[in-house]
Motif scaffolding. Structure first.
Motif, PDB file in Angstrom:
ATOM      1  N   VAL A  28       1.497   5.700  -9.826  1.00  8.17           N
ATOM      2  CA  VAL A  28       2.381   4.575 -10.119  1.00  8.17           C
ATOM      3  C   VAL A  28       2.404   3.658  -8.900  1.00  8.17           C
ATOM      4  N   GLY A  29       2.046   2.405  -9.100  1.00  6.72           N
ATOM      5  CA  GLY A  29       1.983   1.439  -8.014  1.00  6.72           C
ATOM      6  C   GLY A  29       0.634   0.755  -8.011  1.00  6.72           C
ATOM      7  N   ASP A  40       0.822  -1.215   0.000  1.00  5.94           N
ATOM      8  CA  ASP A  40       0.000   0.000   0.000  1.00  5.94           C
ATOM      9  C   ASP A  40       0.856   1.265   0.000  1.00  5.94           C
ATOM     10  N   THR A  41       2.145   1.144   0.322  1.00  6.25           N
ATOM     11  CA  THR A  41       3.035   2.320   0.292  1.00  6.25           C
ATOM     12  C   THR A  41       3.607   2.563  -1.096  1.00  6.25           C
ATOM     13  N   LEU A  42       3.360   1.616  -2.017  1.00  7.56           N
ATOM     14  CA  LEU A  42       3.982   1.703  -3.335  1.00  7.56           C
ATOM     15  C   LEU A  42       3.109   2.463  -4.325  1.00  7.56           C
ATOM     16  N   VAL A  43       2.709   3.651  -3.953  1.00 12.21           N
ATOM     17  CA  VAL A  43       1.922   4.503  -4.840  1.00 12.21           C
ATOM     18  C   VAL A  43       2.490   5.911  -4.789  1.00 12.21           C
ATOM     19  N   THR A  44       2.744   6.492  -5.945  1.00  8.92           N
ATOM     20  CA  THR A  44       3.237   7.862  -6.017  1.00  8.92           C
ATOM     21  C   THR A  44       2.699   8.493  -7.289  1.00  8.92           C
ATOM     22  N   LEU A  45       2.917   9.785  -7.451  1.00  6.15           N
ATOM     23  CA  LEU A  45       2.483  10.481  -8.661  1.00  6.15           C
ATOM     24  C   LEU A  45       3.691  10.795  -9.526  1.00  6.15           C
ATOM     25  N   VAL A  46       3.567  10.512 -10.783  1.00  2.00           N
ATOM     26  CA  VAL A  46       4.618  10.854 -11.738  1.00  2.00           C
ATOM     27  C   VAL A  46       4.104  11.987 -12.620  1.00  2.00           C
ATOM     28  N   GLU A  47       4.832  13.085 -12.662  1.00  2.00           N
ATOM     29  CA  GLU A  47       4.431  14.228 -13.475  1.00  2.00           C
ATOM     30  C   GLU A  47       4.887  14.051 -14.918  1.00  2.00           C
ATOM     31  N   THR A  60      13.178  -7.138  -1.377  1.00  2.00           N
ATOM     32  CA  THR A  60      14.537  -6.906  -1.874  1.00  2.00           C
ATOM     33  C   THR A  60      14.686  -5.575  -2.591  1.00  2.00           C
ATOM     34  N   TYR A  61      13.650  -5.172  -3.322  1.00  2.00           N
ATOM     35  CA  TYR A  61      13.786  -4.044  -4.244  1.00  2.00           C
ATOM     36  C   TYR A  61      13.695  -2.698  -3.539  1.00  2.00           C
ATOM     37  N   ASP A  62      14.430  -1.710  -4.093  1.00  2.00           N
ATOM     38  CA  ASP A  62      14.283  -0.348  -3.576  1.00  2.00           C
ATOM     39  C   ASP A  62      12.885   0.144  -3.918  1.00  2.00           C
ATOM     40  N   GLU A  63      12.479   1.225  -3.288  1.00  2.00           N
ATOM     41  CA  GLU A  63      11.091   1.683  -3.379  1.00  2.00           C
ATOM     42  C   GLU A  63      10.671   2.018  -4.807  1.00  2.00           C
ATOM     43  N   GLU A  64      11.525   2.707  -5.564  1.00  2.00           N
ATOM     44  CA  GLU A  64      11.142   3.106  -6.918  1.00  2.00           C
ATOM     45  C   GLU A  64      10.978   1.897  -7.832  1.00  2.00           C
ATOM     46  N   THR A  65      11.864   0.912  -7.695  1.00  2.00           N
ATOM     47  CA  THR A  65      11.739  -0.311  -8.496  1.00  2.00           C
ATOM     48  C   THR A  65      10.469  -1.064  -8.124  1.00  2.00           C
ATOM     49  N   THR A 108      14.196  -1.298   2.722  1.00  2.00           N
ATOM     50  CA  THR A 108      14.489  -1.578   1.317  1.00  2.00           C
ATOM     51  C   THR A 108      15.560  -2.648   1.147  1.00  2.00           C
ATOM     52  N   GLU A 109      16.319  -2.939   2.214  1.00  2.00           N
ATOM     53  CA  GLU A 109      17.359  -3.955   2.071  1.00  2.00           C
ATOM     54  C   GLU A 109      16.739  -5.344   2.191  1.00  2.00           C
ATOM     55  N   ALA A 110      17.381  -6.308   1.546  1.00  2.00           N
ATOM     56  CA  ALA A 110      16.865  -7.675   1.568  1.00  2.00           C
ATOM     57  C   ALA A 110      17.145  -8.316   2.920  1.00  2.00           C
ATOM     58  N   PRO A 111      16.313  -9.273   3.354  1.00  2.00           N
ATOM     59  CA  PRO A 111      16.613 -10.020   4.571  1.00  2.00           C
ATOM     60  C   PRO A 111      17.953 -10.724   4.416  1.00  2.00           C
ATOM     61  N   THR A 112      18.621 -10.968   5.532  1.00  2.00           N
ATOM     62  CA  THR A 112      19.953 -11.558   5.468  1.00  2.00           C
ATOM     63  C   THR A 112      19.924 -13.078   5.397  1.00  2.00           C
ATOM     64  N   GLU A 113      18.801 -13.679   5.737  1.00  2.00           N
ATOM     65  CA  GLU A 113      18.730 -15.135   5.629  1.00  2.00           C
ATOM     66  C   GLU A 113      17.297 -15.569   5.376  1.00  2.00           C
ATOM     67  N   ALA A 114      17.180 -16.753   4.802  1.00  2.00           N
ATOM     68  CA  ALA A 114      15.852 -17.282   4.506  1.00  2.00           C
ATOM     69  C   ALA A 114      15.150 -17.656   5.800  1.00  2.00           C
TER      70      ALA A 114
END
Length: 550
Positions: free
Chosen positions: A149-150, A134-141, A354-359, A471-477
């Motif tokens: 976007v999201g 739900d945080t993955l929404v933004t506006l692109v001008e 794993t992915y950064d916010e924009e990706t 945004t960083e990936a977990p260090t272990e499964a």
């Protein structure tokens, strides 16, 4: 491999330029994409799952819908500049989960969008492997156009039950646009006619709000007959796996043994009045009218015409071709027959953390596009075409499946608590079904274990999600210990059904849970509108001021 619970139909369309075409039809949305849509810069997106997608290969479409779907997908990928694939990675159960989790822990997920069976979700949430969607929404001008976007969770297409089940700390971690037909009652029309019922009578009872507990027992009693003098003609009213039967009876009656509170925590309702009443009734019906053990032969007996009704997941239809001409199916009855509830077991889709916010936002946008309706099919009935060829009786599609898809539905929330599904199925329900304990005794014996598992799950969620947006990936499964139930569940997969609110007033209804997301998503638009309005007012004042000076 068959996907028991959901044929992930990918029905798509473009996100709209909100300032221009909000609320537009599918065709208008398509034309809006000409106005500088977001550029996903050639992103290659893989959807990872354990079943074959029926719409993956559309090079040779079988009907007009598939042809339109193919053309629309091509248009989307060309317009937004991305490619998307659906991958069956050829693994099932524990092997599937281990490969998926280890790839995320290593920072190299095998897919950008991943499928999970519900019982595996807690382990991934607790290991912080799922991005807060739900945080993955933004506006692109883009010039004078503003594109969200999201994933825009204000849209009706999202399965609100899945959103509620995967909401932690006010954030949504799982998504689905599917409503897979879950647990149903298949019936043999010939046996019902021999018992004095019309060929369409169960459909009529379902349609008219009269498919209730008392009518269900009446039909069971009429269809349970002793053998004739020659030893033939012995029939039973009902058959199926005891887990499917008792689970369906509970959830279809609105007697959810596990609930979610307004804060998103799990709550134990095993000793509620509704659960006790429903299980007591269901147990009486099972003991009186079901096929004796061994349960493994119950489907065979139904196929042979020895059982009038069989309870299980709709996907078993694939094994009932020999009964096709006499086969019908209805939803499980509720106490008064007024509001039947579809019991879903939906597959959960997520984006790895794993992915950064924009990706992640770009991945979410691609999936949002992919799951919108194809222009010209916005009425939502395109899904019926695949079922008409599978059922000789169109009422199974137009009445039962349609109601399951578009009516009230519920998710099995006990599957979202680590370890509880196994305790529920192989402990609590087994003790009742085999007659080891009466309902009240089983509740007393198993409640402490339920309290402990739910408390641990709530504590784990509190610990892991105090801070959101990592945004960083977990260090272990995650350490995942599969139960027998969850391992079996992943050998098959989904198909289709409907969603709405939970009946218990202490819970957050799915629409309420989604309202927080709506509020968060609307603020950028409100702010943008306010800025534009203030700019316009300032311009008028400045113009008048200058005219006075002149």
């Amino acid at each position: 491999m068959k996907k028991q619970r959901k044929k992930a139909s990918m029905i798509l369309p473009p996100v709209l330029a909100l300032a221009v075409v909000a609320g537009s039809t599918g065709a208008e949305k398509v034309s809006a994409t000409k106005n500088m849509p977001p550029d996903l810069e050639g992103m290659d997106i893989h959807i990872v799952q354990w079943w074959d997608d029926e719409f993956e290969n559309l090079s040779e479409p079988k009907n007009q819908f598939e042809e339109d779907l193919r053309d629309y997908r091509d248009m989307l990928q060309e317009t937004f500049k991305f490619t998307i694939h659906t991958d069956n990675i050829g693994l099932q159960g524990e092997a599937y989960v281990e490969k998926l989790s280890s790839s995320i822990a290593a920072g190299e997920p095998i897919g950008q969008i991943c499928a999970l069976e519900a019982s595996w979700v807690p382990a991934f949430i607790n290991a912080q492997m799922m991005a807060p969607l739900d945080t993955l929404v933004t506006l692109v001008e883009k010039y004078r156009y503003r594109w969200p976007v999201g994933c825009d969770f204000t849209q009706e297409k999202w399965n609100k039950g899945v959103m509620e089940a995967t909401t932690v700390g006010g954030h949504v971690y799982g998504m689905s646009t599917e409503h897979t037909p879950g647990y149903v009652i298949f019936f043999n029309k010939r046996l019902l006619q021999e018992a004095g019922y019309g060929v369409d009578e169960l459909y009529d009872l379902q349609r008219d709000g009269k498919w209730n507990w008392s009518k269900f027992e009446e039909v069971l009693q009429a269809c349970t007959r002793e053998a004739g003098s020659d030893g033939s003609g012995r029939t039973w009213g009902i058959a199926g796996d005891y887990v499917d039967y008792y689970t369906t009876a509970l959830y279809a009656s609105g007697a959810d043994p596990v609930a979610k509170t307004a804060t998103g925590r799990f709550a134990n309702q095993i000793d509620s009045g509704k659960v006790i009443k429903t299980l007591t009734w269901a147990d009486e019906m099972w003991k009186k009218y079901s096929v004796p053990e061994p349960a493994e032969t119950s489907l065979d007996r139904f196929k042979k015409g020895e059982v009038a009704m069989w309870i299980g997941e709709e996907s078993v239809r694939e094994e009932l071709d020999d009964l096709k001409e006499v086969l019908g199916f209805v939803m499980f009855p509720c106490p008064d027959g007024k509001e039947l509830i579809a019991v879903e077991r939906e597959v959960v889709m997520f984006i790895p953390s794993t992915y950064d916010e924009e990706t992640a936002k770009k991945i979410a946008l691609a999936y949002d596009l992919l799951t919108d309706p194809v222009p010209g099919y916005e009425d939502g009935d395109a899904w019926k075409e695949r079922y008409y060829s599978q059922y000789a009786d169109p009422k199974a599609v137009d009445q039962t499946l349609n109601r399951m898809r578009n009516g009230r539905s519920t998710q099995r929330l006990e599957m979202y608590v680590t370890g509880l599904q196994d305790e529920f199925e192989n402990g609590f329900l087994r003790d009742i079904a085999v007659g080891k304990l009466h309902v009240s005794e089983a509740i007393e014996a198993h409640k402490p274990a339920w309290d402990d598992l739910i408390a641990k799950e709530n504590a784990a969620l509190d610990d892991h999600y105090e801070n959101v947006g990592r945004t960083e990936a977990p260090t272990e499964a995650p350490t995942i210990v599969p139960t027998e139930a969850s391992t079996e569940a992943l050998t098959d997969a989904p198909t289709e059904a409907g969603t709405e609110e939970k009946p218990n007033e202490t819970l957050v209804a799915p629409t309420e849970a989604a309202s927080d997301t709506k509020g968060n998503n609307i603020w950028p638009f409100v702010i943008c509108g306010a800025v534009i309005l203030l700019g316009a007012v300032a311009g008028v004042i400045l113009k008048r001021s200058r005219s006075r000076k002149d």
